[in-house]
Write a protein that holds these residues in place. Structure first.
Motif, PDB file in Angstrom:
ATOM      1  N   VAL A  36       0.838  -1.194   0.000  1.00  0.00           N
ATOM      2  CA  VAL A  36       0.000   0.000   0.000  1.00  0.00           C
ATOM      3  C   VAL A  36       0.872   1.243   0.000  1.00  0.00           C
ATOM      4  O   VAL A  36       0.630   2.201  -0.750  1.00  0.00           O
ATOM      5  CB  VAL A  36      -0.944   0.004   1.222  1.00  0.00           C
ATOM      6  N   TRP A  37       1.907   1.233   0.827  1.00  0.00           N
ATOM      7  CA  TRP A  37       2.823   2.378   0.896  1.00  0.00           C
ATOM      8  C   TRP A  37       3.517   2.604  -0.439  1.00  0.00           C
ATOM      9  O   TRP A  37       3.574   3.730  -0.949  1.00  0.00           O
ATOM     10  CB  TRP A  37       3.857   2.150   1.998  1.00  0.00           C
ATOM     11  N   ALA A  38       4.053   1.524  -1.045  1.00  0.00           N
ATOM     12  CA  ALA A  38       4.787   1.651  -2.310  1.00  0.00           C
ATOM     13  C   ALA A  38       3.879   2.190  -3.408  1.00  0.00           C
ATOM     14  O   ALA A  38       4.280   3.073  -4.185  1.00  0.00           O
ATOM     15  CB  ALA A  38       5.384   0.305  -2.713  1.00  0.00           C
ATOM     16  N   ARG A  39       2.683   1.681  -3.496  1.00  0.00           N
ATOM     17  CA  ARG A  39       1.749   2.149  -4.525  1.00  0.00           C
ATOM     18  C   ARG A  39       1.454   3.638  -4.346  1.00  0.00           C
ATOM     19  O   ARG A  39       1.416   4.408  -5.310  1.00  0.00           O
ATOM     20  CB  ARG A  39       0.467   1.322  -4.459  1.00  0.00           C
ATOM     21  N   SER A  40       1.284   4.045  -3.103  1.00  0.00           N
ATOM     22  CA  SER A  40       0.959   5.444  -2.817  1.00  0.00           C
ATOM     23  C   SER A  40       2.106   6.377  -3.212  1.00  0.00           C
ATOM     24  O   SER A  40       1.886   7.396  -3.864  1.00  0.00           O
ATOM     25  CB  SER A  40       0.634   5.605  -1.332  1.00  0.00           C
ATOM     26  N   VAL A  41       3.338   6.023  -2.831  1.00  0.00           N
ATOM     27  CA  VAL A  41       4.460   6.926  -3.119  1.00  0.00           C
ATOM     28  C   VAL A  41       4.798   6.951  -4.602  1.00  0.00           C
ATOM     29  O   VAL A  41       5.191   7.987  -5.130  1.00  0.00           O
ATOM     30  CB  VAL A  41       5.714   6.584  -2.278  1.00  0.00           C
ATOM     31  N   LEU A  63       9.454  -2.074  -3.955  1.00  0.00           N
ATOM     32  CA  LEU A  63       9.221  -3.122  -2.953  1.00  0.00           C
ATOM     33  C   LEU A  63      10.446  -4.020  -2.796  1.00  0.00           C
ATOM     34  O   LEU A  63      10.753  -4.477  -1.691  1.00  0.00           O
ATOM     35  CB  LEU A  63       7.991  -3.955  -3.328  1.00  0.00           C
ATOM     36  N   TRP A  64      11.160  -4.273  -3.886  1.00  0.00           N
ATOM     37  CA  TRP A  64      12.361  -5.101  -3.795  1.00  0.00           C
ATOM     38  C   TRP A  64      13.415  -4.413  -2.927  1.00  0.00           C
ATOM     39  O   TRP A  64      14.015  -5.041  -2.047  1.00  0.00           O
ATOM     40  CB  TRP A  64      12.922  -5.366  -5.191  1.00  0.00           C
ATOM     41  N   TYR A  65      13.634  -3.120  -3.171  1.00  0.00           N
ATOM     42  CA  TYR A  65      14.614  -2.383  -2.374  1.00  0.00           C
ATOM     43  C   TYR A  65      14.152  -2.271  -0.918  1.00  0.00           C
ATOM     44  O   TYR A  65      14.963  -2.346   0.010  1.00  0.00           O
ATOM     45  CB  TYR A  65      14.843  -0.988  -2.960  1.00  0.00           C
ATOM     46  N   TRP A  66      12.859  -2.087  -0.714  1.00  0.00           N
ATOM     47  CA  TRP A  66      12.316  -2.012   0.650  1.00  0.00           C
ATOM     48  C   TRP A  66      12.586  -3.321   1.398  1.00  0.00           C
ATOM     49  O   TRP A  66      13.066  -3.312   2.535  1.00  0.00           O
ATOM     50  CB  TRP A  66      10.808  -1.726   0.598  1.00  0.00           C
ATOM     51  N   ALA A  67      12.274  -4.458   0.760  1.00  0.00           N
ATOM     52  CA  ALA A  67      12.473  -5.756   1.407  1.00  0.00           C
ATOM     53  C   ALA A  67      13.943  -6.012   1.707  1.00  0.00           C
ATOM     54  O   ALA A  67      14.297  -6.552   2.759  1.00  0.00           O
ATOM     55  CB  ALA A  67      11.906  -6.876   0.527  1.00  0.00           C
ATOM     56  N   SER A  68      14.817  -5.606   0.779  1.00  0.00           N
ATOM     57  CA  SER A  68      16.249  -5.781   0.987  1.00  0.00           C
ATOM     58  C   SER A  68      16.731  -4.968   2.182  1.00  0.00           C
ATOM     59  O   SER A  68      17.508  -5.458   3.018  1.00  0.00           O
ATOM     60  CB  SER A  68      17.010  -5.368  -0.275  1.00  0.00           C
ATOM     61  N   ALA A  69      16.266  -3.723   2.296  1.00  0.00           N
ATOM     62  CA  ALA A  69      16.667  -2.870   3.424  1.00  0.00           C
ATOM     63  C   ALA A  69      16.152  -3.425   4.739  1.00  0.00           C
ATOM     64  O   ALA A  69      16.869  -3.426   5.754  1.00  0.00           O
ATOM     65  CB  ALA A  69      16.149  -1.449   3.214  1.00  0.00           C
ATOM     66  N   VAL A  70      14.931  -3.921   4.762  1.00  0.00           N
ATOM     67  CA  VAL A  70      14.365  -4.500   5.981  1.00  0.00           C
ATOM     68  C   VAL A  70      15.142  -5.751   6.374  1.00  0.00           C
ATOM     69  O   VAL A  70      15.465  -5.961   7.547  1.00  0.00           O
ATOM     70  CB  VAL A  70      12.865  -4.812   5.793  1.00  0.00           C
ATOM     71  N   GLN A  71      15.442  -6.601   5.388  1.00  0.00           N
ATOM     72  CA  GLN A  71      16.189  -7.831   5.668  1.00  0.00           C
ATOM     73  C   GLN A  71      17.557  -7.522   6.274  1.00  0.00           C
ATOM     74  O   GLN A  71      18.032  -8.231   7.149  1.00  0.00           O
ATOM     75  CB  GLN A  71      16.339  -8.651   4.390  1.00  0.00           C
TER      76      GLN A  71
END
Length: 199
Positions: A36-41, A63-71
């Motif tokens: 939801v956040w990625a779609r909004s931004v 989303l890929w970069y977001w997941a990588s940073a979280v991991q």
């Protein structure tokens, strides 16, 4: 960009100054609804005139970069994204878990020199002084997919910072795939590392 998610007992927030902040998309690493956040931004960044298929590709990238940073348990992360939505580079700051005896530039240099994985040429390693404390600067070029013959080349500069006031190692890293921008982005990586603050 700032983060209030840290593991150290002596500081609560990591701050980094993004040059030309309008060109950066700061990743919300605390969101519980990343899609939801990625779609909004992405919709906010690109407006409504972008074809749906293009938007979906960009959302997938974010989303890929977001997941990588979280991991990687990044304290903060951001993407360098021009108005067309393509990701040019990604920046992240994270705290590295190291034993107390490794909190020296000498130990960090040994680790960097022995880092596993293929690398094009020898990494450029130098010791520098930043406002936060001494740091080891490592500039590398490596394949994005070492196990494949079809991967691209990724270039990056990582600064391993030893904050004078805290027993920690912070990695401030900027990675990019556009090798023609290497000199400019390497300077940007130095500026970003110089702006890191702990409060």
């Amino acid at each position: 960009m700032t983060s209030t998610e840290t593991s150290g007992p002596d500081w609560r927030e990591c701050r980094i100054a993004l040059p030309a902040s309008e060109n950066w998309l700061v990743l919300d690493l605390g969101t519980e609804q990343p899609e939801v956040w990625a779609r909004s931004v992405v919709e906010e960044r690109l407006g409504t005139g972008v074809p749906s298929a293009r938007s979906e590709v960009i959302i997938e990238d974010v989303l890929w970069y977001w997941a990588s940073a979280v991991q990687q348990q990044a304290l903060c992360a951001a993407l360098l994204v021009p108005s067309d939505g393509s990701v040019i580079a990604n920046c992240s700051v994270r705290e590295l878990r190291v034993p107390p005896e490794a909190l020296t530039l000498e130990a960090l240099r040994v680790e960097a020199e022995q880092a596993a994985g293929p690398c094009f040429g020898q990494p450029e390693i130098s010791e520098i002084h930043l406002p936060l404390g001494p740091a080891l600067r490592v500039h590398r070029r490596e394949p994005s997919a070492p196990e494949s013959d079809s991967g691209a080349v990724v270039e990056g500069v990582a600064h391993y910072i030893l904050p004078r006031a805290y027993p920690a190692v912070l990695e401030c890293r900027l990675l990019w795939g556009s090798l023609g921008l290497g000199e400019e982005l390497a300077r940007m990586a130095d500026d970003l590392a110089g702006s890191v603050r702990l409060v």
